[in-house]
Write an enzyme that holds these catalytic residues in place. Structure first.
Site, PDB file in Angstrom:
ATOM      1  N   CYS A 158       0.806  -1.229   0.000  1.00 19.27           N
ATOM      2  CA  CYS A 158       0.000   0.000   0.000  1.00 19.27           C
ATOM      3  C   CYS A 158       0.836   1.273   0.000  1.00 19.27           C
ATOM      4  O   CYS A 158       0.298   2.366  -0.145  1.00 19.27           O
ATOM      5  CB  CYS A 158      -0.943  -0.017   1.191  1.00 19.27           C
ATOM      6  SG  CYS A 158      -1.850  -1.566   1.302  1.00 19.27           S
ATOM      7  N   LYS A 329      -9.385   8.134   1.106  1.00 19.90           N
ATOM      8  CA  LYS A 329      -9.976   6.798   0.919  1.00 19.90           C
ATOM      9  C   LYS A 329     -11.433   6.730   1.371  1.00 19.90           C
ATOM     10  O   LYS A 329     -12.146   5.794   1.010  1.00 19.90           O
ATOM     11  CB  LYS A 329      -9.152   5.740   1.665  1.00 19.90           C
ATOM     12  CG  LYS A 329      -7.748   5.541   1.070  1.00 19.90           C
ATOM     13  CD  LYS A 329      -6.945   4.503   1.834  1.00 19.90           C
ATOM     14  CE  LYS A 329      -5.524   4.388   1.321  1.00 19.90           C
ATOM     15  NZ  LYS A 329      -4.654   5.529   1.722  1.00 19.90           N
TER      16      LYS A 329
END
Lengths: 405, 84
Positions: A158, A329
């Site tokens: 990530c 996000k």
């Protein structure tokens, strides 16, 4: 030596241009919905932040489409935008033009498709390997635009794009390139990949009937991240060279720091995150007192958001509650190896516009998440120094610092 | 499917897969390189033909396929392994 951003491009669930992405991010638009790209009835997590309406035929030939995975196609579209935005890179020697890209999974769409065929005793597409390999997107960007310098790919889960941007900064500082196309791309809204994340209990499964409220960083009731996809690309150059050629300059990339937890393959660790943020500030020659915006990693997992909150509190001490934070996000889900490039674009747009995009779905915060996350509505605030966090599996922590000029 | 019908279908298929080609120039005698296909293009074409015609090209025999006629003969001599 000062390094600046002179071009940006993005493909995301809330927009396939920087303008559209930013307009929707500021408005708090959710890009999360029921999965459309495959039959997800057997998944426990049936939702994702997908890039819908993406047609590679608009900018790639049939043969190029056949030879590229979706993550490469997303990267190529974002790169096209960024290079058109930067303009004038043809003034540099091709051998001085580099690519540094991040992707956590690489061409996993191709992997899953080819593996399924192999298990059915069918032939495997001849371009399976060059579509799957993680450096495929970087190689295709170089090929399409004649970028003949260093061509690097970073795969650190990530945090891939953040490391890729940091590697690009190093290439420029060490004189190995004059301009770098950098960022990340990911396209793993896929049955096998998602089943793998489900097996780790990492994905949200409780909001299948209410997708827009599933990605809820720092909020009570969050139950995992929502898979996303997309690409974010930046063009970086030395400030003096950019000014000389009259380029539009968005921001300065001032620092990059990384640190490994070396404790657990998936669990986050406060010390590693603090070390990465501190290293980025040290690299920029700045202090924590100068940071006035944080684009958090904030994936909406129960543990991750608490650990990041604690890490920010440890580093920024009494200033922590004052610093506006937001979680991109919350609107687009977690695009893994692209997420830090998209977060970086959000951070740069914050510096550019004086607007901080909201963290949506934050009606009631987790008591352990008690900082200023810019809940639900955008805030006007001039920021001069933005920190972008990216923390990945493997205990891989990265922070990057952008400033106004 | 008789030979003439198969021939027409294979040529139509190749025309749909090869970029910028005039269908009338494709004959059974056309070699792949004459159609502008390099070795990787040829492998891709044969892979696509497997799904289109329900055959499986043998990994070794495939090296001997050099022309449009070779594909037609191969398909004619190998009944479909699956119906797609």
């Amino acid at each position: 030596m000062r390094i600046v951003v002179t071009g940006m491009g993005i493909v995301s669930p809330i927009g396939a241009s920087v303008d559209q992405f930013w307009k929707n991010a500021v408005a708090g638009v959710s890009g999360i919905g029921g999965i459309q790209s495959f039959d997800a009835t057997k998944q426990r997590s049936k939702i994702a932040g997908e890039v819908t309406g993406f047609d590679p035929a608009l900018f790639l030939s049939a043969k190029q489409i056949e030879q590229t995975d979706r993550f490469t196609q997303l990267a190529l579209h974002a790169a096209q935008q960024a290079l058109e935005d930067a303009q004038g890179l043809e003034g540099y020697q091709p051998r001085r033009l580099a690519v540094s890209l991040g992707s956590g999974m690489g061409g996993f769409s191709t992997f899953e498709f080819s593996a399924a065929r192999r298990l059915q005793n069918k032939s495997v597409p001849p371009f399976s390997v060059p579509r799957i390999m993680a450096n495929s997107a970087a190689a295709w960007i170089a090929t399409k635009y004649g970028l003949k310098g260093p061509n690097l790919t970073c795969s650190t889960a990530c945090s891939s794009a953040a490391n890729a941007i940091g590697m690009a900064l190093d290439l420029l500082r060490t004189g190995k390139a004059d301009a770098v196309v950098t960022g990340g791309a990911e396209a793993c809204v896929l049955p096998l990949t998602m089943t793998g994340f489900e097996a780790l209990f990492a994905l949200s499964t409780g909001f299948n009937a209410d997708p827009a409220h599933a990605s809820r960083p720092f909020a009570k009731g969050r139950d995992g991240f929502v898979m996303g996809e997309g690409a974010g690309i930046l063009v970086l150059e030395r400030e003096d060279a950019a000014q000389k050629r009259g380029a539009k300059i968005y921001a300065r990339l001032a620092g990059y720091g990384c640190a490994c937890d070396a404790t657990h393959i998936v669990a986050p660790d406060i010390d590693g995150q603090v070390a990465a943020m501190q290293a980025a500030l040290d690299d920029a020659g700045m202090t924590s007192g100068q940071v006035d915006y944080i684009n958090a990693h904030a994936t909406s997992t129960p543990i991750g958001d608490v650990v990041e909150t604690k890490a920010i509190k440890q580093l920024f001490a009494e200033r922590a509650p004052e610093i506006p934070i937001s979680a991109t996000k919350s609107m687009i889900g977690h695009s893994i190896g692209a997420s830090a490039a998209i977060g970086s674009i959000a951070a740069i747009m914050t510096l550019q516009t004086g607007t901080i995009h909201p963290t949506i779905n934050l009606l009631e915060a987790d008591p352990e998440c008690d900082l200023n996350y810019t809940p639900n509505s955008a805030v006007e605030k001039k920021a001069q120094t933005a920190l972008c966090n990216a923390f990945g599996f493997g205990g891989n922590n990265v922070s990057i610092v952008f400033t106004t000029l | 499917m008789d030979t003439a019908e198969l021939e027409a279908k294979v040529i139509e298929f190749i025309a749909s897969k090869v970029e910028n080609i005039d269908t009338s120039t494709i004959t059974t005698a056309s070699k792949f390189e004459e159609l502008g296909l390099d070795s990787m293009d040829t492998v891709q074409l044969l892979f696509d033909a497997e799904d289109a015609f329900g055959v499986t090209f043998d990994g070794e025999e495939v090296k001997n396929l050099r022309s449009v006629g070779d594909i037609i003969d191969y398909i004619g001599n190998h009944p479909p392994t699956s119906v797609l």
